[in-house]
Design a protein around this motif. Structure first.
Motif, mmCIF file in Angstrom:
data_model
loop_
_atom_site.group_PDB
_atom_site.id
_atom_site.type_symbol
_atom_site.label_atom_id
_atom_site.label_comp_id
_atom_site.label_asym_id
_atom_site.label_seq_id
_atom_site.Cartn_x
_atom_site.Cartn_y
_atom_site.Cartn_z
ATOM 1 N N PRO A 48 -34.719 0.775 -1.633
ATOM 2 C CA PRO A 48 -33.435 0.068 -1.543
ATOM 3 C C PRO A 48 -33.179 -0.497 -0.141
ATOM 4 O O PRO A 48 -33.321 0.203 0.858
ATOM 5 N N GLU A 49 -32.839 -1.769 -0.096
ATOM 6 C CA GLU A 49 -32.698 -2.504 1.152
ATOM 7 C C GLU A 49 -31.724 -1.856 2.142
ATOM 8 O O GLU A 49 -30.709 -1.276 1.768
ATOM 9 N N ARG A 88 -22.711 -4.775 -4.748
ATOM 10 C CA ARG A 88 -24.058 -4.985 -5.279
ATOM 11 C C ARG A 88 -24.978 -3.802 -5.038
ATOM 12 O O ARG A 88 -25.788 -3.455 -5.904
ATOM 13 N N THR A 89 -24.884 -3.181 -3.878
ATOM 14 C CA THR A 89 -25.881 -2.182 -3.494
ATOM 15 C C THR A 89 -25.343 -0.754 -3.405
ATOM 16 O O THR A 89 -26.024 0.120 -2.864
ATOM 17 N N THR A 90 -24.138 -0.506 -3.906
ATOM 18 C CA THR A 90 -23.631 0.863 -3.972
ATOM 19 C C THR A 90 -22.860 1.055 -5.281
ATOM 20 O O THR A 90 -22.620 0.105 -6.022
ATOM 21 N N ASN A 91 -22.412 2.284 -5.504
ATOM 22 C CA ASN A 91 -21.598 2.607 -6.681
ATOM 23 C C ASN A 91 -20.108 2.587 -6.362
ATOM 24 O O ASN A 91 -19.320 3.323 -6.958
ATOM 25 N N VAL A 92 -19.703 1.721 -5.442
ATOM 26 C CA VAL A 92 -18.307 1.684 -4.997
ATOM 27 C C VAL A 92 -17.333 1.404 -6.138
ATOM 28 O O VAL A 92 -16.207 1.910 -6.145
ATOM 29 N N ASP A 116 -23.295 6.026 -3.132
ATOM 30 C CA ASP A 116 -24.718 6.058 -3.458
ATOM 31 C C ASP A 116 -25.271 4.648 -3.272
ATOM 32 O O ASP A 116 -24.876 3.719 -3.980
ATOM 33 N N ALA A 117 -26.189 4.497 -2.329
ATOM 34 C CA ALA A 117 -26.766 3.184 -2.037
ATOM 35 C C ALA A 117 -28.205 3.066 -2.515
ATOM 36 O O ALA A 117 -28.927 2.148 -2.115
ATOM 37 N N GLY A 118 -28.628 3.988 -3.405
ATOM 38 C CA GLY A 118 -30.001 3.957 -3.875
ATOM 39 C C GLY A 118 -30.178 3.815 -5.368
ATOM 40 O O GLY A 118 -31.160 3.243 -5.833
ATOM 41 N N SER A 119 -29.219 4.335 -6.156
ATOM 42 C CA SER A 119 -29.390 4.356 -7.612
ATOM 43 C C SER A 119 -29.476 2.964 -8.216
ATOM 44 O O SER A 119 -30.140 2.766 -9.246
ATOM 45 N N TRP A 120 -28.804 1.988 -7.620
ATOM 46 C CA TRP A 120 -28.867 0.616 -8.142
ATOM 47 C C TRP A 120 -30.302 0.102 -8.156
ATOM 48 O O TRP A 120 -30.684 -0.701 -9.010
ATOM 49 N N TYR A 121 -31.107 0.601 -7.206
ATOM 50 C CA TYR A 121 -32.487 0.154 -7.092
ATOM 51 C C TYR A 121 -33.404 0.956 -8.024
ATOM 52 O O TYR A 121 -34.211 0.380 -8.757
ATOM 53 N N SER A 122 -33.259 2.285 -7.991
ATOM 54 C CA SER A 122 -34.101 3.158 -8.811
ATOM 55 C C SER A 122 -33.514 4.561 -8.811
ATOM 56 O O SER A 122 -33.009 5.017 -7.778
ATOM 57 N N PRO A 123 -33.607 5.271 -9.936
ATOM 58 C CA PRO A 123 -33.145 6.670 -9.948
ATOM 59 C C PRO A 123 -33.855 7.528 -8.910
ATOM 60 O O PRO A 123 -33.302 8.538 -8.454
ATOM 61 N N ALA A 124 -35.050 7.123 -8.513
ATOM 62 C CA ALA A 124 -35.794 7.881 -7.507
ATOM 63 C C ALA A 124 -35.072 7.914 -6.166
ATOM 64 O O ALA A 124 -35.309 8.811 -5.346
ATOM 65 N N ALA A 128 -29.200 8.013 -1.812
ATOM 66 C CA ALA A 128 -29.385 7.326 -0.527
ATOM 67 C C ALA A 128 -28.035 6.786 -0.054
ATOM 68 O O ALA A 128 -27.180 6.433 -0.865
ATOM 69 N N ARG A 129 -27.825 6.752 1.232
ATOM 70 C CA ARG A 129 -26.540 6.348 1.785
ATOM 71 C C ARG A 129 -26.643 5.043 2.571
ATOM 72 O O ARG A 129 -27.723 4.633 2.996
#
Length: 290
Positions: A48-49, A88-92, A116-124, A128-129
């Protein structure tokens, strides 16, 4: 910048004054025969970017240069994120459903740290923050990486140039050793000009493609001209290279955002000094192919 828009990194070659370190050997295509490869928002095709995971991935792939974006929270903290919205990149939207349009500037650093700044990209990458700039700089240092730092949307954050330079100083990134590993850039010429005035020893880059007739003006405050790859030609790159930047080296060109081998070959043929990419391994393989 926009999705493609992150632009590029330059290297110690453009910092060159007697008081600063010698240019690294990968600084220019003209010295090494190949362009420097910069991992855009980290290795953002594979993690995740703009997260710590993304620059860790770039390091694992063997890339020294990474790029990121900095913006400011409501309570004045600098955070690393590309969009001016968190959506776009978090669960805000789930965590703070009533606060559309979820602009970075409307949330405190503590609130953003919950996202959460990672789940949008992949559950793996769940959990990520969004890193603060302090956290990001410390991870770059830990990874022995070099950084192209973009001041994002400076019109939204008056004074962000001063705050960014102060933080870089506090983190030890404005000493002689680190100045050869750092470039600060923006799409705003005024922002780049301000950074240059605040810390003339810093290498700076302008994101965009000024007319050839204005390159003399830009050469007073920036070391690099960093355009989108589709906007340039070999003639334009050659024209940039005829100018001398504020640190006595020729103006450089880093082009963004190139993610396939054919385009990498084409852009390298223009003699650019660097290529920004979401897929640094793909570009590296293309440039090193015989």
């Amino acid at each position: 910048m926009h999705v493609h828009a992150c632009a590029v990194a330059a290297t110690a070659a453009f910092v060159g004054t007697a008081a600063l370190p010698s240019p690294s050997s990968d600084a220019r295509a003209g010295e090494s025969g190949r362009a420097t490869v910069v991992a855009h928002r980290g290795a953002s095709a594979y993690a995740p970017e703009n997260t710590l995971a993304s620059i860790d991935k770039a390091a694992k792939l063997g890339f020294t240069w990474v790029e990121n974006d900095v913006q400011r929270t409501r309570d004045g903290r600098l955070v690393v994120i590309h969009d001016d919205s968190l959506a776009r990149t978090t669960n805000v939207e789930q965590v703070f459903p009533g606060r559309a349009p979820w602009k970075v500037k409307d949330f405190t650093a503590a609130e953003i740290a919950r996202l959460d700044a990672g789940s949008w990209y992949s559950p793996a990458y769940a959990g990520a923050r969004v890193p603060t700039l302090e956290q990001y700089m410390r991870r770059v240092e830990h990874n022995h990486e070099k950084l192209l730092l973009e001041i994002k949307n400076p019109e939204l954050y008056p004074g962000i140039e001063q705050e960014t330079v102060k933080l870089l100083a506090n983190e030890g990134w404005l000493d002689r050793q680190h100045l050869g590993r750092l470039i600060v850039q923006s799409f705003s010429a005024d922002s780049v000009r301000t950074v240059h005035a605040l810390k003339p020893a810093l290498t700076t880059a302008f994101l965009g493609k000024p007319p050839v007739t204005r390159l003399n003006e830009y050469a007073r405050f920036t070391d690099l001209i960093n355009p989108s790859y589709g906007s340039i030609s070999a003639d334009y790159v050659s024209a940039v290279h005829t100018h001398t930047g504020p640190h006595g080296g020729r103006l450089g060109v880093f082009a963004w955002t190139v993610d396939d081998a054919v385009t990498a070959w084409k852009v390298a043929g223009y003699r650019v000094d660097g290529i920004i990419t979401n897929k640094p391994d793909v570009v590296r393989a293309a440039l090193h192919a015989d």
